[in-house]
Design a protein around this motif. Structure first.
Motif, mmCIF file in Angstrom:
data_model
loop_
_atom_site.group_PDB
_atom_site.id
_atom_site.type_symbol
_atom_site.label_atom_id
_atom_site.label_comp_id
_atom_site.label_asym_id
_atom_site.label_seq_id
_atom_site.Cartn_x
_atom_site.Cartn_y
_atom_site.Cartn_z
ATOM 1 N N LEU A 233 0.811 -1.213 0.000
ATOM 2 C CA LEU A 233 0.000 0.000 0.000
ATOM 3 C C LEU A 233 0.847 1.267 0.000
ATOM 4 N N VAL A 234 2.041 1.197 0.563
ATOM 5 C CA VAL A 234 2.900 2.383 0.666
ATOM 6 C C VAL A 234 3.338 2.879 -0.700
ATOM 7 N N GLY A 235 3.595 1.980 -1.622
ATOM 8 C CA GLY A 235 4.027 2.396 -2.945
ATOM 9 C C GLY A 235 5.425 1.911 -3.239
ATOM 10 N N GLN A 236 5.778 1.962 -4.507
ATOM 11 C CA GLN A 236 7.035 1.408 -4.970
ATOM 12 C C GLN A 236 8.237 2.253 -4.586
ATOM 13 N N ARG A 237 8.094 3.544 -4.599
ATOM 14 C CA ARG A 237 9.242 4.404 -4.405
ATOM 15 C C ARG A 237 9.849 4.233 -3.025
ATOM 16 N N GLU A 238 9.040 3.889 -2.049
ATOM 17 C CA GLU A 238 9.521 3.761 -0.688
ATOM 18 C C GLU A 238 10.336 2.507 -0.456
ATOM 19 N N SER A 239 10.223 1.524 -1.337
ATOM 20 C CA SER A 239 10.922 0.268 -1.095
ATOM 21 C C SER A 239 12.361 0.281 -1.571
ATOM 22 N N GLY A 240 12.775 1.307 -2.305
ATOM 23 C CA GLY A 240 14.175 1.442 -2.673
ATOM 24 C C GLY A 240 14.589 0.522 -3.802
ATOM 25 N N GLY A 241 15.887 0.166 -3.819
ATOM 26 C CA GLY A 241 16.457 -0.611 -4.905
ATOM 27 C C GLY A 241 16.143 -2.092 -4.840
ATOM 28 N N PRO B 77 5.240 -2.033 -12.997
ATOM 29 C CA PRO B 77 5.704 -0.696 -13.375
ATOM 30 C C PRO B 77 4.513 0.245 -13.559
ATOM 31 N N LYS B 78 4.695 1.507 -13.140
ATOM 32 C CA LYS B 78 3.642 2.514 -13.325
ATOM 33 C C LYS B 78 4.189 3.605 -14.231
ATOM 34 N N PRO B 79 3.414 3.992 -15.240
ATOM 35 C CA PRO B 79 3.898 5.022 -16.167
ATOM 36 C C PRO B 79 3.909 6.406 -15.508
ATOM 37 N N LEU B 80 5.073 7.051 -15.526
ATOM 38 C CA LEU B 80 5.190 8.422 -15.024
ATOM 39 C C LEU B 80 5.087 9.434 -16.154
ATOM 40 N N ILE B 81 5.556 9.019 -17.343
ATOM 41 C CA ILE B 81 5.481 9.877 -18.529
ATOM 42 C C ILE B 81 4.974 9.025 -19.683
ATOM 43 N N GLU B 82 3.983 9.570 -20.391
ATOM 44 C CA GLU B 82 3.449 8.909 -21.578
ATOM 45 C C GLU B 82 3.381 9.931 -22.694
ATOM 46 N N VAL C 187 11.006 13.940 -10.921
ATOM 47 C CA VAL C 187 10.955 13.241 -12.201
ATOM 48 C C VAL C 187 11.985 13.837 -13.154
ATOM 49 N N THR C 188 12.040 15.151 -13.236
ATOM 50 C CA THR C 188 13.017 15.780 -14.143
ATOM 51 C C THR C 188 14.451 15.499 -13.684
ATOM 52 N N SER C 189 14.670 15.398 -12.399
ATOM 53 C CA SER C 189 15.997 15.044 -11.888
ATOM 54 C C SER C 189 16.386 13.648 -12.365
ATOM 55 N N GLN C 190 15.454 12.716 -12.311
ATOM 56 C CA GLN C 190 15.724 11.359 -12.784
ATOM 57 C C GLN C 190 15.969 11.342 -14.293
ATOM 58 N N LEU C 191 15.246 12.174 -15.027
ATOM 59 C CA LEU C 191 15.460 12.250 -16.474
ATOM 60 C C LEU C 191 16.875 12.742 -16.776
ATOM 61 N N TYR D 15 8.831 4.930 -16.598
ATOM 62 C CA TYR D 15 8.113 4.116 -15.619
ATOM 63 C C TYR D 15 8.831 4.138 -14.278
ATOM 64 N N ILE D 16 8.051 4.092 -13.206
ATOM 65 C CA ILE D 16 8.639 3.780 -11.916
ATOM 66 C C ILE D 16 8.498 2.269 -11.785
ATOM 67 N N GLU D 17 9.634 1.604 -11.659
ATOM 68 C CA GLU D 17 9.678 0.149 -11.639
ATOM 69 C C GLU D 17 9.346 -0.385 -10.245
ATOM 70 N N PRO D 18 9.026 -1.668 -10.133
ATOM 71 C CA PRO D 18 8.691 -2.243 -8.821
ATOM 72 C C PRO D 18 9.783 -2.090 -7.772
ATOM 73 N N ASN D 19 11.031 -1.938 -8.197
ATOM 74 C CA ASN D 19 12.112 -1.770 -7.234
ATOM 75 C C ASN D 19 12.359 -0.309 -6.870
ATOM 76 N N GLY D 20 11.523 0.615 -7.380
ATOM 77 C CA GLY D 20 11.658 2.028 -7.053
ATOM 78 C C GLY D 20 12.489 2.827 -8.041
ATOM 79 N N MET D 21 13.178 2.158 -8.951
ATOM 80 C CA MET D 21 14.003 2.839 -9.944
ATOM 81 C C MET D 21 13.095 3.376 -11.064
ATOM 82 N N ILE D 22 13.625 4.346 -11.817
ATOM 83 C CA ILE D 22 12.872 4.908 -12.934
ATOM 84 C C ILE D 22 13.564 4.522 -14.230
#
Length: 173
Positions: free
Chosen positions: A34-42, A104-109, A128-132, A147-154
């Motif tokens: 429920l917390v989300g993918q980004r919180e789980s890290g690598g 994976p969840k789409p951040l940019i389409e 998001v722009t920092s990751q880009l 995409y934000i991947e299941p491991n939290g990476m983009i």
């Protein structure tokens, strides 16, 4: 003199330890989902959960919080069993796997930010722009999908009609 048999005897019934381990694992798995993918890290969420719970269960036996090492061993075995079982279920039945495993969840389409996914992951546009930029992309419009991947990476898929700075050069012949 040390009583070695006391270290290996169970201080709680095996059934109670199995129930405690099961409730803890499944409860934390649900909360992390429920917390989300980004919180789980690598690491993958299940990997992170298993590491945390095994460390806690093993430390209880080592530090004396549990009565014996056997108590900790039963808890570690229960946690590993649930981890393997959930992975096997997710593999065998993909429909159930979609509930158990993050996707994976789409951040940019098509060069446009997906604000809904960003809200869900508590990501600001600047993040998001920092990751880009880490992918060598300066402008969101240069991105076909991200995409934000299941491991939290983009992960980023640039548009075919644009050049990025991290495009590999052809091999020398």
């Amino acid at each position: 003199m040390l009583d070695w048999s006391a270290f290996l005897e169970l201080s709680l019934p095996v059934g109670e330890l199995l129930v405690r381990g099961t409730i803890t694992f499944l409860g934390l798995m649900l909360l992390l989902r429920l917390v989300g993918q980004r919180e789980s890290g690598g690491l993958g969420m299940t990997d992170l959960l298993v590491i945390i719970l095994i460390a806690d269960a093993a430390s209880a036996g080592l530090t004396g919080d549990a009565q014996t090492i056997a108590d900790g061993a039963v808890l570690v075995g229960t946690i590993l069993l649930w981890s393997i079982l959930l992975d096997a279920v997710a593999y065998r039945w993909p429909q159930v796997g979609r509930l158990l495993k993050a996707r994976p969840k789409p951040l940019i389409e098509n060069g446009r930010l997906n604000r809904r996914a960003m809200r869900r992951e508590f990501m600001a546009e600047t993040e998001v722009t920092s990751q880009l930029r880490l992918h060598g992309i300066e402008d969101i419009h240069e991105v076909e999908r991200a995409y934000i991947e299941p491991n939290g990476m983009i992960s980023v898929i640039p548009r075919q009609d644009t050049e990025t700075t991290d495009t590999p050069e052809p091999p020398a012949t």
